[in-house]
Motif scaffolding. Structure first.
Motif, mmCIF file in Angstrom:
data_model
loop_
_atom_site.group_PDB
_atom_site.id
_atom_site.type_symbol
_atom_site.label_atom_id
_atom_site.label_comp_id
_atom_site.label_asym_id
_atom_site.label_seq_id
_atom_site.Cartn_x
_atom_site.Cartn_y
_atom_site.Cartn_z
ATOM 1 N N LYS A 291 0.828 -1.212 0.000
ATOM 2 C CA LYS A 291 0.000 0.000 0.000
ATOM 3 C C LYS A 291 0.859 1.257 0.000
ATOM 4 O O LYS A 291 0.511 2.253 -0.632
ATOM 5 C CB LYS A 291 -0.982 -0.026 1.168
ATOM 6 C CG LYS A 291 -2.100 -1.030 0.922
ATOM 7 C CD LYS A 291 -3.239 -0.870 1.872
ATOM 8 C CE LYS A 291 -4.350 -1.842 1.466
ATOM 9 N NZ LYS A 291 -5.560 -1.654 2.220
ATOM 10 N N LYS A 292 1.999 1.240 0.682
ATOM 11 C CA LYS A 292 2.911 2.392 0.653
ATOM 12 C C LYS A 292 3.464 2.601 -0.757
ATOM 13 O O LYS A 292 3.583 3.722 -1.232
ATOM 14 C CB LYS A 292 4.052 2.204 1.653
ATOM 15 C CG LYS A 292 3.618 2.361 3.074
ATOM 16 C CD LYS A 292 4.758 2.167 4.035
ATOM 17 C CE LYS A 292 4.226 2.265 5.455
ATOM 18 N NZ LYS A 292 5.246 2.061 6.453
ATOM 19 N N LEU A 293 3.806 1.519 -1.418
ATOM 20 C CA LEU A 293 4.307 1.604 -2.784
ATOM 21 C C LEU A 293 3.214 2.140 -3.711
ATOM 22 O O LEU A 293 3.464 3.006 -4.555
ATOM 23 C CB LEU A 293 4.779 0.221 -3.239
ATOM 24 C CG LEU A 293 5.518 0.122 -4.556
ATOM 25 C CD1 LEU A 293 6.747 1.021 -4.583
ATOM 26 C CD2 LEU A 293 5.931 -1.322 -4.793
ATOM 27 N N LEU A 294 2.007 1.662 -3.542
ATOM 28 C CA LEU A 294 0.868 2.130 -4.320
ATOM 29 C C LEU A 294 0.643 3.628 -4.105
ATOM 30 O O LEU A 294 0.437 4.380 -5.055
ATOM 31 C CB LEU A 294 -0.378 1.332 -3.934
ATOM 32 C CG LEU A 294 -1.698 1.719 -4.554
ATOM 33 C CD1 LEU A 294 -1.646 1.590 -6.061
ATOM 34 C CD2 LEU A 294 -2.808 0.852 -3.993
ATOM 35 N N GLN A 295 0.714 4.081 -2.868
ATOM 36 C CA GLN A 295 0.536 5.502 -2.568
ATOM 37 C C GLN A 295 1.633 6.345 -3.207
ATOM 38 O O GLN A 295 1.364 7.405 -3.763
ATOM 39 C CB GLN A 295 0.513 5.728 -1.055
ATOM 40 C CG GLN A 295 -0.725 5.208 -0.382
ATOM 41 C CD GLN A 295 -0.602 5.166 1.131
ATOM 42 O OE1 GLN A 295 0.488 5.303 1.696
ATOM 43 N NE2 GLN A 295 -1.722 4.962 1.807
ATOM 44 N N ALA A 296 2.871 5.882 -3.124
ATOM 45 C CA ALA A 296 3.977 6.627 -3.722
ATOM 46 C C ALA A 296 3.803 6.733 -5.234
ATOM 47 O O ALA A 296 4.019 7.791 -5.828
ATOM 48 C CB ALA A 296 5.314 5.967 -3.387
ATOM 49 N N PHE A 297 3.387 5.648 -5.852
ATOM 50 C CA PHE A 297 3.197 5.653 -7.292
ATOM 51 C C PHE A 297 2.039 6.565 -7.694
ATOM 52 O O PHE A 297 2.161 7.391 -8.575
ATOM 53 C CB PHE A 297 2.946 4.235 -7.798
ATOM 54 C CG PHE A 297 2.895 4.141 -9.298
ATOM 55 C CD1 PHE A 297 4.060 3.950 -10.020
ATOM 56 C CD2 PHE A 297 1.708 4.261 -9.976
ATOM 57 C CE1 PHE A 297 4.028 3.875 -11.398
ATOM 58 C CE2 PHE A 297 1.653 4.185 -11.354
ATOM 59 C CZ PHE A 297 2.822 3.995 -12.067
ATOM 60 N N SER A 298 0.899 6.424 -7.019
ATOM 61 C CA SER A 298 -0.258 7.229 -7.403
ATOM 62 C C SER A 298 -0.048 8.699 -7.099
ATOM 63 O O SER A 298 -0.676 9.558 -7.722
ATOM 64 C CB SER A 298 -1.535 6.695 -6.748
ATOM 65 O OG SER A 298 -1.447 6.754 -5.346
ATOM 66 N N ALA A 299 0.868 9.025 -6.174
ATOM 67 C CA ALA A 299 1.196 10.426 -5.892
ATOM 68 C C ALA A 299 2.121 11.013 -6.949
ATOM 69 O O ALA A 299 2.446 12.188 -6.913
ATOM 70 C CB ALA A 299 1.837 10.541 -4.509
ATOM 71 N N GLY A 300 2.555 10.180 -7.894
ATOM 72 C CA GLY A 300 3.363 10.678 -9.005
ATOM 73 C C GLY A 300 4.854 10.698 -8.755
ATOM 74 O O GLY A 300 5.590 11.398 -9.429
ATOM 75 N N ARG A 301 5.334 9.917 -7.788
ATOM 76 C CA ARG A 301 6.763 9.957 -7.481
ATOM 77 C C ARG A 301 7.631 9.612 -8.680
ATOM 78 O O ARG A 301 8.638 10.231 -8.911
ATOM 79 C CB ARG A 301 7.097 9.001 -6.330
ATOM 80 C CG ARG A 301 6.667 9.578 -5.010
ATOM 81 C CD ARG A 301 7.410 9.032 -3.829
ATOM 82 N NE ARG A 301 8.834 8.907 -3.954
ATOM 83 C CZ ARG A 301 9.713 9.819 -3.539
ATOM 84 N NH1 ARG A 301 9.313 10.943 -3.044
ATOM 85 N NH2 ARG A 301 10.991 9.584 -3.638
#
Length: 148
Positions: free
Chosen positions: A129-139
């Motif tokens: 979920k942390k990886l998903l959040q980082a990706f969807s935040a546009g990192r």
């Protein structure tokens, strides 16, 4: 009532995937996913995949079952499969990113995971979920151009 789910899984490729292989894979996935009403994202790192599939429950289940038996993958691990209220990747039939050393060490909550030499096929639900959040935040996501 919505029948929207997401399935997050990791797998390992059975052979090396070069840039051309990934572009071809994405082109096919984007066409198939659009026809199924499935959106999501795909990460590739050192021969491992981390993917989120989101859409109607039956379509996501069929697609995951197909992927889980695809001979190009092994060590396919379903990390999370749950109902969701909204899509995280509604504009994408398949977002894509390749991680590099800088990215791995800069993801909050995951730098220790990658620093210990772990790979995407070893990730747990919380870190997924942390990886998903980082990706969807546009990192570090980007669009890969696929031939028409």
């Amino acid at each position: 009532m919505s029948d929207l789910v997401h399935c997050i899984y990791a797998s390992t490729a059975t052979r090396d995937m070069h840039a051309d292989d990934l572009v071809a894979l994405l082109a096919r996935a984007r066409v198939r996913n659009a026809a199924l009403g499935v959106t999501g994202m795909l990460l590739h790192d050192r021969g491992n995949f981390f993917q989120v599939l989101e859409g109607p429950g039956a379509a996501v289940a069929r697609l995951y079952a197909h992927i889980a038996t695809d001979p190009r993958h092994h060590r396919v691990v379903e990390i999370i499969h749950e109902p969701i209220a909204l899509r995280s990747f509604s504009a994408w039939t398949m977002g894509f990113a390749r991680l590099d050393e800088v990215d791995r060490t800069e993801i909050p909550g995951l730098n220790d995971f990658f620093g210990a030499g772990h790979t995407l096929d070893q990730i747990d639900g919380g870190r997924a979920k942390k990886l998903l959040q980082a990706f969807s935040a546009g990192r570090w996501h980007r669009r890969v151009q696929c031939p028409a």
